[in-house]
Scaffold this active site. Structure first.
Site, mmCIF file in Angstrom:
data_model
loop_
_atom_site.group_PDB
_atom_site.id
_atom_site.type_symbol
_atom_site.label_atom_id
_atom_site.label_comp_id
_atom_site.label_asym_id
_atom_site.label_seq_id
_atom_site.Cartn_x
_atom_site.Cartn_y
_atom_site.Cartn_z
ATOM 1 N N GLY A 46 41.376 39.065 46.737
ATOM 2 C CA GLY A 46 42.008 39.694 47.886
ATOM 3 C C GLY A 46 41.427 41.085 48.078
ATOM 4 N N GLN A 51 40.948 49.502 50.773
ATOM 5 C CA GLN A 51 39.961 49.419 49.690
ATOM 6 C C GLN A 51 38.524 49.567 50.171
ATOM 7 O OE1 GLN A 51 41.976 45.744 48.014
ATOM 8 N NE2 GLN A 51 41.348 46.800 46.159
ATOM 9 N N CYS A 88 43.015 45.151 39.877
ATOM 10 C CA CYS A 88 42.711 45.578 41.239
ATOM 11 C C CYS A 88 41.257 46.046 41.296
ATOM 12 C CB CYS A 88 43.646 46.725 41.613
ATOM 13 S SG CYS A 88 43.385 47.344 43.277
ATOM 14 N N LEU A 89 40.552 45.652 42.344
ATOM 15 C CA LEU A 89 39.147 46.064 42.488
ATOM 16 C C LEU A 89 39.015 47.581 42.580
ATOM 17 C CD1 LEU A 89 37.856 43.412 45.074
ATOM 18 C CD2 LEU A 89 37.527 43.417 42.593
ATOM 19 N N HIS A 130 50.557 41.835 46.231
ATOM 20 C CA HIS A 130 49.616 42.905 45.857
ATOM 21 C C HIS A 130 48.916 43.462 47.104
ATOM 22 C CE1 HIS A 130 46.428 44.452 42.872
ATOM 23 N NE2 HIS A 130 45.875 44.660 44.051
ATOM 24 N N GLU A 131 48.434 42.557 47.959
ATOM 25 C CA GLU A 131 47.674 43.003 49.137
ATOM 26 C C GLU A 131 48.583 43.635 50.199
ATOM 27 O OE1 GLU A 131 44.565 43.221 48.736
ATOM 28 O OE2 GLU A 131 44.503 41.937 46.974
ATOM 29 N N HIS A 134 49.099 47.116 49.224
ATOM 30 C CA HIS A 134 47.952 47.961 49.596
ATOM 31 C C HIS A 134 48.085 48.468 51.030
ATOM 32 C CE1 HIS A 134 44.968 48.132 46.427
ATOM 33 N NE2 HIS A 134 44.930 46.832 46.265
HETATM 34 ZN ZN LIG Z 1 44.244 45.780 44.699
#
Ligand SMILES: [Zn+2]
Length: 163
Positions: A46, A51, A88-89, A130-131, A134
């Site tokens: 995701g 991000q 998380c990226l 999670h997304e 964000h």
């Molecule tokens: Zn993330």
């Protein structure tokens, strides 16, 4: 299509609540294509607009067979509970166990502006939550107690210095 640079903690945009998406045009489609490409390149499931440095209510995901674009996302129902490691990226995928709803229903608009609702459980439900976080300027570490949050940040900084 282009691979975008992934924004990393503690860049301020990650804490910014996204602006609503109002134009469902070619520009948005191109942006989503870039986001998918960036997510696949980073081997994520995701990716939210924050991000790649854009404070928008927008994310893409491809997780357990659920591939979608979510504009103006909202979690409209949560049931049960799960505790699973999450990464998380924007934090180098350093994992930590987060408590989430076991099942979640996402309500959002697709890249054409059509509203949809999608229910998922397990990993995909975590991804929804999670997304969507964000898009509201919230990171998974914000769900952790202070000590564990600091541990994740410390490990992320350490691993970054190794590279
Ligand atoms: Zn993330």
């Amino acid at each position: 299509m282009a691979i975008r640079k992934i924004t990393e903690y503690p860049e301020a945009v990650l804490a910014e609540a996204g602006k609503p998406i109002t134009e469902f045009d070619e520009e948005l489609e191109n942006l989503c294509a870039d986001m998918f490409e960036t997510m696949y390149e980073a081997e994520g499931v995701g990716l939210a607009a924050q991000q790649i440095g854009l404070p928008l209510q927008l994310f893409v995901m491809d997780c357990e067979g659920i591939k979608l674009v979510a504009a103006n996302p909202e979690i409209v129902s949560r049931t049960g509970e799960q505790s699973n490691p999450e990464g998380c990226l924007s934090l180098g995928k350093v994992p930590a166990v987060v408590v989430r709803a076991e099942k979640a229903t996402l309500r959002a608009q697709d890249a054409k502006g059509e509203w949809f609702e999608r229910e998922a459980g397990g990993y995909a439900a975590r991804c929804f939550q999670h997304e969507t976080d964000h898009c509201n300027g919230k990171l998974f570490i914000d769900h952790l107690p202070k000590m564990r949050r600091e541990m994740v940040v410390k490990r992320f900084k350490k691993e970054k210095n190794w590279k």
